[in-house]
Design a protein around this motif. Structure first.
Motif, mmCIF file in Angstrom:
data_model
loop_
_atom_site.group_PDB
_atom_site.id
_atom_site.type_symbol
_atom_site.label_atom_id
_atom_site.label_comp_id
_atom_site.label_asym_id
_atom_site.label_seq_id
_atom_site.Cartn_x
_atom_site.Cartn_y
_atom_site.Cartn_z
ATOM 1 N N ILE A 83 27.429 46.116 27.872
ATOM 2 C CA ILE A 83 28.755 45.007 27.603
ATOM 3 C C ILE A 83 29.105 45.263 28.532
ATOM 4 O O ILE A 83 29.831 44.622 28.744
ATOM 5 N N ARG A 84 29.731 46.292 28.259
ATOM 6 C CA ARG A 84 31.001 46.422 30.003
ATOM 7 C C ARG A 84 30.783 45.543 31.043
ATOM 8 O O ARG A 84 31.765 44.255 31.284
ATOM 9 N N ASP A 85 29.219 44.981 31.795
ATOM 10 C CA ASP A 85 28.952 44.228 32.503
ATOM 11 C C ASP A 85 29.244 42.756 31.901
ATOM 12 O O ASP A 85 29.284 42.288 33.173
ATOM 13 N N ARG A 86 28.863 42.511 30.521
ATOM 14 C CA ARG A 86 29.171 41.599 30.752
ATOM 15 C C ARG A 86 30.192 40.346 30.916
ATOM 16 O O ARG A 86 29.980 39.903 31.005
ATOM 17 N N GLN A 87 30.955 42.087 29.648
ATOM 18 C CA GLN A 87 32.946 41.538 30.233
ATOM 19 C C GLN A 87 33.012 41.302 31.361
ATOM 20 O O GLN A 87 33.059 39.701 31.068
ATOM 21 N N TYR A 88 32.749 41.944 32.283
ATOM 22 C CA TYR A 88 33.537 41.654 33.524
ATOM 23 C C TYR A 88 32.800 40.526 34.224
ATOM 24 O O TYR A 88 33.119 40.529 34.993
ATOM 25 N N GLY A 89 30.986 40.530 33.546
ATOM 26 C CA GLY A 89 30.671 39.626 34.876
ATOM 27 C C GLY A 89 30.793 38.142 34.200
ATOM 28 O O GLY A 89 31.412 36.882 35.091
ATOM 29 N N GLU A 90 31.007 37.670 33.117
ATOM 30 C CA GLU A 90 31.367 36.818 32.875
ATOM 31 C C GLU A 90 32.988 36.220 33.620
ATOM 32 O O GLU A 90 33.568 35.312 33.357
ATOM 33 N N ALA A 91 34.224 37.504 33.487
ATOM 34 C CA ALA A 91 35.458 37.111 33.907
ATOM 35 C C ALA A 91 35.340 37.131 35.461
ATOM 36 O O ALA A 91 35.996 35.584 36.145
ATOM 37 N N LEU A 92 34.158 37.909 36.426
ATOM 38 C CA LEU A 92 33.902 37.448 37.418
ATOM 39 C C LEU A 92 33.472 36.281 37.513
ATOM 40 O O LEU A 92 34.632 35.244 39.121
ATOM 41 N N TYR A 93 32.329 35.712 37.061
ATOM 42 C CA TYR A 93 31.834 34.328 36.898
ATOM 43 C C TYR A 93 32.759 33.333 37.386
ATOM 44 O O TYR A 93 32.788 32.557 38.143
ATOM 45 N N GLY A 94 33.670 33.459 36.296
ATOM 46 C CA GLY A 94 34.190 32.467 36.063
ATOM 47 C C GLY A 94 35.514 32.025 36.912
ATOM 48 O O GLY A 94 36.363 30.977 37.758
#
Length: 103
Positions: free
Chosen positions: A42-53
């Motif tokens: 869940i942490r990685d998904r939240q950070y991943g989406e923010a980073l990827y954007g």
């Protein structure tokens, strides 16, 4: 994800079947989306989406790989990168350098 191709040939009145499997290698960001449940995911998904954007605006062709690389950092460092564009640029350049060395 994989692709299965099959072919049947008749050789001297004997049917011979061939099967070919082609596996698509997923990027870290694609794997991230398929993982659910654990706190880390869940942490990685939240950070991943923010980073990827942010990353996709700078290097669209390498955004998935770089996102996966940056997700290996600890949470505090990821937050720092997300809050400071200069730090994000530095990390992106480092990741591009590593990718170039291993290509």
């Amino acid at each position: 994800t994989y692709l299965l191709l099959s072919s049947t040939r008749h050789i001297n009145d004997i049917s011979v079947s061939f099967f070919f499997f082609f596996f698509k290698q997923k990027t870290a960001y694609e794997m991230l989306r398929s993982l659910v449940g654990s706190e880390m995911c869940i942490r990685d998904r939240q950070y991943g989406e923010a980073l990827y954007g942010k990353i996709v605006q700078i290097v669209p062709d390498k955004a998935s790989k770089i996102t996966g690389m940056l997700l290996e950092m600890d949470a505090q460092e990821i937050q720092n990168v997300l809050q400071n564009d200069a730090n994000l640029s530095i990390k992106i350049e480092e990741a591009i350098s590593v990718l170039a060395q291993h290509s």
